[in-house]
Scaffold this motif. Structure first.
Motif, PDB file in Angstrom:
ATOM      1  N   ASN A   1     -46.475  -1.455  32.132  1.00 48.54           N
ATOM      2  CA  ASN A   1     -45.105  -1.643  32.612  1.00 48.54           C
ATOM      3  C   ASN A   1     -44.092  -0.934  31.719  1.00 48.54           C
ATOM      4  OD1 ASN A   1     -45.879  -3.134  34.860  1.00 48.54           O
ATOM      5  ND2 ASN A   1     -45.787  -5.071  33.746  1.00 48.54           N
ATOM      6  N   THR A   2     -44.326  -0.959  30.416  1.00 47.26           N
ATOM      7  CA  THR A   2     -43.434  -0.250  29.495  1.00 47.26           C
ATOM      8  C   THR A   2     -43.506   1.257  29.749  1.00 47.26           C
ATOM      9  OG1 THR A   2     -43.656  -1.984  27.824  1.00 47.26           O
ATOM     10  CG2 THR A   2     -42.904   0.174  27.052  1.00 47.26           C
ATOM     11  N   LEU A   3     -44.712   1.773  29.932  1.00 51.51           N
ATOM     12  CA  LEU A   3     -44.854   3.200  30.228  1.00 51.51           C
ATOM     13  C   LEU A   3     -44.119   3.558  31.523  1.00 51.51           C
ATOM     14  CD1 LEU A   3     -48.586   3.819  29.264  1.00 51.51           C
ATOM     15  CD2 LEU A   3     -46.564   4.779  28.129  1.00 51.51           C
ATOM     16  N   ARG A   4     -44.244   2.729  32.520  1.00 44.34           N
ATOM     17  CA  ARG A   4     -43.549   3.000  33.804  1.00 44.34           C
ATOM     18  C   ARG A   4     -42.030   3.064  33.614  1.00 44.34           C
ATOM     19  NH1 ARG A   4     -47.768  -0.622  35.675  1.00 44.34           N
ATOM     20  NH2 ARG A   4     -49.221   0.590  36.942  1.00 44.34           N
TER      21      ARG A   4
ATOM     22  N   LEU B   1     -41.462   6.552  30.848  1.00 42.71           N
ATOM     23  CA  LEU B   1     -41.931   7.906  31.170  1.00 42.71           C
ATOM     24  C   LEU B   1     -40.876   8.645  31.985  1.00 42.71           C
ATOM     25  CD1 LEU B   1     -45.668   7.203  31.965  1.00 42.71           C
ATOM     26  CD2 LEU B   1     -44.823   8.788  30.216  1.00 42.71           C
ATOM     27  N   HIS B   2     -40.671   9.896  31.604  1.00 36.25           N
ATOM     28  CA  HIS B   2     -39.638  10.728  32.225  1.00 36.25           C
ATOM     29  C   HIS B   2     -40.311  11.877  32.975  1.00 36.25           C
ATOM     30  CE1 HIS B   2     -35.774  12.704  32.643  1.00 36.25           C
ATOM     31  NE2 HIS B   2     -36.262  13.789  32.075  1.00 36.25           N
ATOM     32  N   ARG B   3     -40.045  11.985  34.272  1.00 39.70           N
ATOM     33  CA  ARG B   3     -40.640  13.033  35.116  1.00 39.70           C
ATOM     34  C   ARG B   3     -39.668  14.188  35.266  1.00 39.70           C
ATOM     35  NH1 ARG B   3     -40.786  15.034  40.365  1.00 39.70           N
ATOM     36  NH2 ARG B   3     -42.876  15.475  41.173  1.00 39.70           N
ATOM     37  N   GLU B   4     -40.201  15.412  35.112  1.00 36.37           N
ATOM     38  CA  GLU B   4     -39.388  16.609  35.317  1.00 36.37           C
ATOM     39  C   GLU B   4     -40.216  17.661  36.037  1.00 36.37           C
ATOM     40  OE1 GLU B   4     -36.406  17.537  31.924  1.00 36.37           O
ATOM     41  OE2 GLU B   4     -38.231  16.784  30.954  1.00 36.37           O
TER      42      GLU B   4
END
Length: 193
Positions: free
Chosen positions: A20-23, A26-29
């Motif tokens: 849940n912390t990763l979700r 995490l930054h998507r580019e």
């Protein structure tokens, strides 16, 4: 993102809290080909996971006949992690370029976020160690191959490691990575076919 979380979970089973912390962090580019994720002089502040695309690390040779020529150190593709190791961990300016060779999608976290994950979740330390071991071994094998193998052996090893490289990476970068001229690479390809 779920592809990345599943990969991390395969290295070391992680708790729901870690996932849940990763979700959340995490930054998507998405970037187009030829985009630099890093250039010399910048401090590498992001650890990247490649969801889509091929990325290369390279530097410019200096001194003698190598003045300004590009030397490709590595190629990474889907499901690989990338950073500028010295810059990221030592917090000093990078000496290399990290460039997308195809349009791509990456997920990333910052250095500070990674350190916070290590502090908050001791299990994440195991993941970090296992990933570091994996990529250190790959780096060492790559270095050994370049030092100890003849050009035809380096070529064959690259094809084993990255079978579709010729469809995805320009020949000049492959030749640079193997430490041979584009003409020698063409001869090796001709002999193999």
């Amino acid at each position: 993102m779920e592809q990345l979380i599943a990969l991390i979970d395969a290295f070391w089973p992680t708790s729901a809290d870690v996932k849940n912390t990763l979700r959340k962090i995490l930054h998507r580019e998405a970037f187009s080909r030829k985009h630099w994720l890093l250039q010399p002089g910048q401090i590498s502040d992001r650890l990247y996971f490649i969801e889509q695309g091929v990325i290369r690390g390279y530097y410019l040779k200096s001194g003698g006949q190598g003045d300004g020529r590009e030397a490709t150190a590595w190629f990474m593709r889907e499901n690989d992690f990338i950073i500028s190791i010295v810059s990221f961990y030592c917090r000093q300016p990078a000496q290399e370029y990290i460039e997308l060779l195809e349009d791509g999608v990456v997920w990333s976290i910052t250095y500070a976020q990674l350190q916070q994950l290590y502090r908050d979740f001791p299990e994440f330390n195991a993941i970090g160690r296992l990933l570091t071991e994996k990529y250190y071994v790959l780096s060492e094998l790559r270095t050994q191959n370049l030092r100890m193998q003849a050009a035809p052996e380096r070529y064959e090893q690259l094809l084993m490691d990255f079978p579709d490289i010729f469809r995805r990476v320009p020949l000049k970068y492959i030749a640079s990575h193997l430490g041979i001229s584009p003409e020698t690479l063409s001869r090796l390809r001709g002999q193999r076919n």
